[in-house]
Design an enzyme around this catalytic site. Structure first.
Site, PDB file in Angstrom:
ATOM      1  N   ASP A  34      18.170   5.351 -20.530  1.00 49.58           N
ATOM      2  CA  ASP A  34      17.100   4.537 -21.143  1.00 49.58           C
ATOM      3  C   ASP A  34      15.996   4.176 -20.151  1.00 49.58           C
ATOM      4  O   ASP A  34      15.066   3.450 -20.472  1.00 49.58           O
ATOM      5  CB  ASP A  34      17.694   3.253 -21.748  1.00 49.58           C
ATOM      6  CG  ASP A  34      18.286   2.336 -20.688  1.00 49.58           C
ATOM      7  OD1 ASP A  34      18.316   2.732 -19.496  1.00 49.58           O
ATOM      8  OD2 ASP A  34      18.718   1.220 -21.035  1.00 49.58           O
ATOM      9  N   GLY A  35      16.096   4.661 -18.926  1.00 48.33           N
ATOM     10  CA  GLY A  35      15.035   4.425 -17.945  1.00 48.33           C
ATOM     11  C   GLY A  35      15.336   3.340 -16.935  1.00 48.33           C
ATOM     12  O   GLY A  35      14.624   3.201 -15.937  1.00 48.33           O
ATOM     13  N   GLU A  36      16.377   2.536 -17.153  1.00 49.81           N
ATOM     14  CA  GLU A  36      16.695   1.472 -16.182  1.00 49.81           C
ATOM     15  C   GLU A  36      17.196   2.083 -14.879  1.00 49.81           C
ATOM     16  O   GLU A  36      17.848   3.122 -14.874  1.00 49.81           O
ATOM     17  CB  GLU A  36      17.770   0.536 -16.772  1.00 49.81           C
ATOM     18  CG  GLU A  36      17.225  -0.335 -17.886  1.00 49.81           C
ATOM     19  CD  GLU A  36      18.277  -1.266 -18.475  1.00 49.81           C
ATOM     20  OE1 GLU A  36      19.442  -1.198 -18.060  1.00 49.81           O
ATOM     21  OE2 GLU A  36      17.914  -2.051 -19.369  1.00 49.81           O
ATOM     22  N   ARG A  92      -1.981 -10.104  -3.525  1.00 50.87           N
ATOM     23  CA  ARG A  92      -3.367 -10.544  -3.730  1.00 50.87           C
ATOM     24  C   ARG A  92      -3.496 -11.513  -4.909  1.00 50.87           C
ATOM     25  O   ARG A  92      -4.529 -12.138  -5.081  1.00 50.87           O
ATOM     26  CB  ARG A  92      -4.283  -9.326  -3.932  1.00 50.87           C
ATOM     27  CG  ARG A  92      -4.580  -8.615  -2.618  1.00 50.87           C
ATOM     28  CD  ARG A  92      -5.339  -7.333  -2.827  1.00 50.87           C
ATOM     29  NE  ARG A  92      -4.502  -6.292  -3.387  1.00 50.87           N
ATOM     30  CZ  ARG A  92      -4.925  -5.054  -3.682  1.00 50.87           C
ATOM     31  NH1 ARG A  92      -6.170  -4.730  -3.462  1.00 50.87           N
ATOM     32  NH2 ARG A  92      -4.094  -4.159  -4.172  1.00 50.87           N
ATOM     33  N   HIS A 125      -1.455 -10.284   2.990  1.00 50.60           N
ATOM     34  CA  HIS A 125      -2.873 -10.403   2.630  1.00 50.60           C
ATOM     35  C   HIS A 125      -3.444 -11.788   2.987  1.00 50.60           C
ATOM     36  O   HIS A 125      -4.498 -11.894   3.601  1.00 50.60           O
ATOM     37  CB  HIS A 125      -3.053 -10.103   1.144  1.00 50.60           C
ATOM     38  CG  HIS A 125      -4.456 -10.270   0.707  1.00 50.60           C
ATOM     39  ND1 HIS A 125      -5.477  -9.495   1.202  1.00 50.60           N
ATOM     40  CD2 HIS A 125      -5.021 -11.149  -0.148  1.00 50.60           C
ATOM     41  CE1 HIS A 125      -6.619  -9.883   0.671  1.00 50.60           C
ATOM     42  NE2 HIS A 125      -6.371 -10.886  -0.147  1.00 50.60           N
ATOM     43  N   ASP A 165     -14.927  -7.673   6.030  1.00 50.51           N
ATOM     44  CA  ASP A 165     -15.285  -8.980   5.470  1.00 50.51           C
ATOM     45  C   ASP A 165     -14.649 -10.061   6.352  1.00 50.51           C
ATOM     46  O   ASP A 165     -13.915  -9.750   7.303  1.00 50.51           O
ATOM     47  CB  ASP A 165     -14.842  -9.124   4.005  1.00 50.51           C
ATOM     48  CG  ASP A 165     -13.365  -8.817   3.822  1.00 50.51           C
ATOM     49  OD1 ASP A 165     -12.567  -9.102   4.743  1.00 50.51           O
ATOM     50  OD2 ASP A 165     -13.004  -8.284   2.759  1.00 50.51           O
ATOM     51  N   LYS A 188     -21.900 -10.633   3.955  1.00 50.35           N
ATOM     52  CA  LYS A 188     -22.727 -10.303   2.793  1.00 50.35           C
ATOM     53  C   LYS A 188     -23.710 -11.435   2.605  1.00 50.35           C
ATOM     54  O   LYS A 188     -23.301 -12.592   2.480  1.00 50.35           O
ATOM     55  CB  LYS A 188     -21.810 -10.231   1.577  1.00 50.35           C
ATOM     56  CG  LYS A 188     -22.048  -9.052   0.687  1.00 50.35           C
ATOM     57  CD  LYS A 188     -21.132  -9.138  -0.497  1.00 50.35           C
ATOM     58  CE  LYS A 188     -20.526  -7.785  -0.759  1.00 50.35           C
ATOM     59  NZ  LYS A 188     -19.743  -7.715  -1.957  1.00 50.35           N
ATOM     60  N   ASP A 214      -8.924  -3.160   8.248  1.00 50.63           N
ATOM     61  CA  ASP A 214      -8.609  -4.082   7.149  1.00 50.63           C
ATOM     62  C   ASP A 214      -7.097  -4.136   6.951  1.00 50.63           C
ATOM     63  O   ASP A 214      -6.377  -3.281   7.462  1.00 50.63           O
ATOM     64  CB  ASP A 214      -9.287  -3.596   5.859  1.00 50.63           C
ATOM     65  CG  ASP A 214      -9.620  -4.743   4.911  1.00 50.63           C
ATOM     66  OD1 ASP A 214      -9.155  -5.881   5.157  1.00 50.63           O
ATOM     67  OD2 ASP A 214     -10.324  -4.503   3.920  1.00 50.63           O
TER      68      ASP A 214
HETATM   69  C1  R5P Z   1      -9.432  -7.811   0.229  1.00 48.96           C
HETATM   70  O1  R5P Z   1      -9.618  -8.992   0.479  1.00 48.96           O
HETATM   71  C2  R5P Z   1      -8.517  -6.958   1.051  1.00 48.96           C
HETATM   72  O2  R5P Z   1      -8.404  -7.430   2.356  1.00 48.96           O
HETATM   73  C3  R5P Z   1      -9.003  -5.526   1.070  1.00 48.96           C
HETATM   74  O3  R5P Z   1     -10.290  -5.501   1.661  1.00 48.96           O
HETATM   75  C4  R5P Z   1      -9.087  -4.971  -0.326  1.00 48.96           C
HETATM   76  O4  R5P Z   1      -7.960  -5.323  -1.071  1.00 48.96           O
HETATM   77  C5  R5P Z   1      -9.200  -3.477  -0.272  1.00 48.96           C
HETATM   78  O5  R5P Z   1      -9.259  -2.978  -1.568  1.00 48.96           O
HETATM   79  P1  R5P Z   1     -10.182  -1.771  -1.928  1.00 48.96           P
HETATM   80  O6  R5P Z   1      -9.801  -0.649  -1.016  1.00 48.96           O
HETATM   81  O7  R5P Z   1      -9.831  -1.473  -3.370  1.00 48.96           O
HETATM   82  O8  R5P Z   1     -11.600  -2.191  -1.766  1.00 48.96           O
END
Ligand code: R5P
Length: 291
Positions: A34-36, A92, A125, A165, A188, A214
């Site tokens: 069943d997929g489980e 996130r 994150h 960022d 920005k 990042d």
């Molecule tokens: C956002 O605050 C995270 O630190 C990443 O910059 C973000 O989640 C990256 O996602 P994407 O590659 O879709 O822009």
């Protein structure tokens, strides 16, 4: 000490086993008609068991597999379980964005906490959300390992390390400090209703090699926007580095098309760009937690 490697985590688990001088065992997985899912661990576990299980897409399947693997470890002899989840899904979704929303990451953290004695993750994150976990927990960074790699690979070009960022500022700083590189983050600024300027806060990137750093590359949108801005400012060569290379929606092709010469990533999720391992900082955290 036994390290249990789940599917998708075998590379990190293998290096972690060496770092901890532990024994490596594999988790088997299968599906019912069943997929489980069912996951199986060796039935004769004992002592401290480190379950290494990452949770990128398909997140919900991976989270269920993580939870039932933690249960399997507990049912099959583990005296103490450390959940090493190098990339945690839903991280996130760490606050209520709209009325009626859940704090999804807190729900995930509580479920993991109910099934493990300790928890370790990598470059969460939002580091403050570690407090959602209800067992002793550590959030380690792979930024120093990444810094050492970049120093070796590109050190001669004296690259500028840039966070796309403000959220990536600390990561960029940690990477840069490994080899005394210059670092910055992009800001920005809204000039008018429909005009936005993205530029480094302090450093002139004209003619420079820039490594954008990042915590994760998901769709690649953030990196592509940053690349456009840096190219306009005269950056000569661009590289993208991240801890978690999720790379959804053809992100790596979009990055190449935007001018990135290469992508550098860690082994927290399976991806073709892994150049460094998060095993060393994870091993340090595990040693602290199990005493
Ligand atoms: C956002 O605050 C995270 O630190 C990443 O910059 C973000 O989640 C990256 O996602 P994407 O590659 O879709 O822009």
């Amino acid at each position: 000490m036994i390290v249990l490697a789940s599917h998708g985590s075998s590379r990190l688990a293998t290096t972690l086993t060496e770092e901890l001088d532990a024994e490596l065992a594999a988790v088997e997985e299968d599906r019912f008609p069943d997929g489980e899912w069912i996951t199986r661990v060796p039935p004769d576990l004992e002592g401290t068991v480190i379950v290494v299980h990452t949770t990128p897409a398909p997140q919900d399947e991976n989270l269920i597999k993580l939870l039932i693997t933690l249960d399997a470890a507990s049912e099959n002899g583990a005296d103490e379980i450390v959940a090493v989840v190098p990339y945690v899904a839903y991280s996130r979704q760490d606050r209520r964005f709209e009325p009626g929303d859940p704090v999804s990451f807190r729900a995930v953290a509580r479920a993991i906490s109910a099934n493990a004695d300790a928890f370790v993750t990598v470059d969460l994150h939002e580091p403050s959300t570690l407090e959602f976990f209800e067992v002793p927990s550590r959030n380690v960074t792979a930024a120093e390992e990444m810094g050492r790699f970049i120093a070796e690979e590109l050190g001669d070009e004296e690259p500028v390390i840039v966070g796309p960022d403000e959220g990536a500022r600390e990561l960029a700083k940690t990477v840069a400090e490994v080899f005394d590189a210059e670092w910055d983050h992009l800001e920005k600024e809204r000039i008018s209703g429909d005009e936005v300027v993205i530029e480094p806060k302090e450093i002139d990137v004209e003619g420079r090699t820039v490594v954008l750093v990042d915590d994760m590359i998901d769709t690649g949108g953030t990196m592509v926007e940053a690349a456009k801005a840096l190219k306009e400012l005269g950056a000569e060569r661009l590289y993208a580095a991240c801890t978690h290379a999720l790379l959804t929606r053809n992100a790596d092709a979009r990055l190449r098309a935007a001018g990135f010469e290469d992508i550098f990533a860690t082994d927290t999720v399976p991806n073709p760009y892994t150049v460094v391992s998060a095993a060393r900082p994870v091993a340090e955290a595990v040693r602290e937690l199990v005493g």
